[in-house]
Design a protein around this motif. Sequence first.
Motif, short mmCIF file in Angstrom:
data_model
loop_
_atom_site.label_atom_id
_atom_site.label_comp_id
_atom_site.label_asym_id
_atom_site.label_seq_id
_atom_site.Cartn_x
_atom_site.Cartn_y
_atom_site.Cartn_z
N ALA A 159 0.83 -1.21 0.00
CA ALA A 159 0.00 0.00 0.00
C ALA A 159 0.87 1.26 0.00
O ALA A 159 0.58 2.22 -0.74
CB ALA A 159 -0.95 -0.01 1.19
N CYS A 160 1.92 1.26 0.79
CA CYS A 160 2.82 2.42 0.85
C CYS A 160 3.52 2.64 -0.49
O CYS A 160 3.63 3.79 -0.97
CB CYS A 160 3.85 2.26 1.95
SG CYS A 160 3.17 2.44 3.61
N ARG B 28 2.48 1.71 -3.47
CA ARG B 28 1.48 2.20 -4.43
C ARG B 28 1.19 3.68 -4.21
O ARG B 28 1.02 4.44 -5.17
CB ARG B 28 0.20 1.37 -4.34
CG ARG B 28 0.36 0.01 -4.96
CD ARG B 28 -0.95 -0.75 -4.98
NE ARG B 28 -0.73 -2.02 -5.66
CZ ARG B 28 -1.25 -3.16 -5.27
NH1 ARG B 28 -2.05 -3.21 -4.22
NH2 ARG B 28 -0.99 -4.27 -5.94
N LEU B 29 1.11 4.09 -2.97
CA LEU B 29 0.86 5.50 -2.64
C LEU B 29 2.00 6.37 -3.16
O LEU B 29 1.76 7.44 -3.76
CB LEU B 29 0.69 5.66 -1.13
CG LEU B 29 0.43 7.07 -0.62
CD1 LEU B 29 -0.90 7.59 -1.13
CD2 LEU B 29 0.43 7.07 0.90
N SER C 103 1.83 6.59 -6.96
CA SER C 103 0.72 7.46 -7.33
C SER C 103 1.12 8.92 -7.17
O SER C 103 0.86 9.77 -8.04
CB SER C 103 -0.50 7.13 -6.47
OG SER C 103 -1.53 8.04 -6.71
N ARG C 104 1.77 9.23 -6.08
CA ARG C 104 2.23 10.61 -5.82
C ARG C 104 3.26 11.03 -6.86
O ARG C 104 3.21 12.15 -7.38
CB ARG C 104 2.84 10.69 -4.41
CG ARG C 104 3.46 11.99 -4.07
CD ARG C 104 2.43 13.05 -3.73
NE ARG C 104 3.11 14.25 -3.30
CZ ARG C 104 2.73 15.46 -3.63
NH1 ARG C 104 1.66 15.63 -4.34
NH2 ARG C 104 3.41 16.51 -3.23
#
Length: 109
Positions: free
Chosen positions: A92-93, A95-96, A99-100
């Motif tokens: 999750a981290c 992917r975040l 995305s950023r």
Amino acid sequence: VLWVLWINGSQETRELAAEAAITKGTLTGVLKTLEAREFVRRHTPPADRRLTVVSLTPKGRRRMQRIFPRFNAAEAEITAALNSQEREQLTACLRLLLSRLRRLEQAGG
């Protein structure tokens, strides 16, 4: 870049840069190196001469078939120290962060 092409097939440079999470400027240098090693080739489709499409060469495919199992084994060894919840959190981290990065690149950052 090789991995993205191996998984997704031939791609236009804009898409390839986004999938590899690098800028188009960085991609240009990477492609120059990969072309010199005969792992990829760039071509312009006749239907739209403004685009550049990048493809793996047979040599590039062979290289990925050889290195991916070793990379995958190393990745599994590294993440083996994490329990399933920690692996999910790490995913999750990452992917975040990707995305950023993509949003920053789209904004011209």
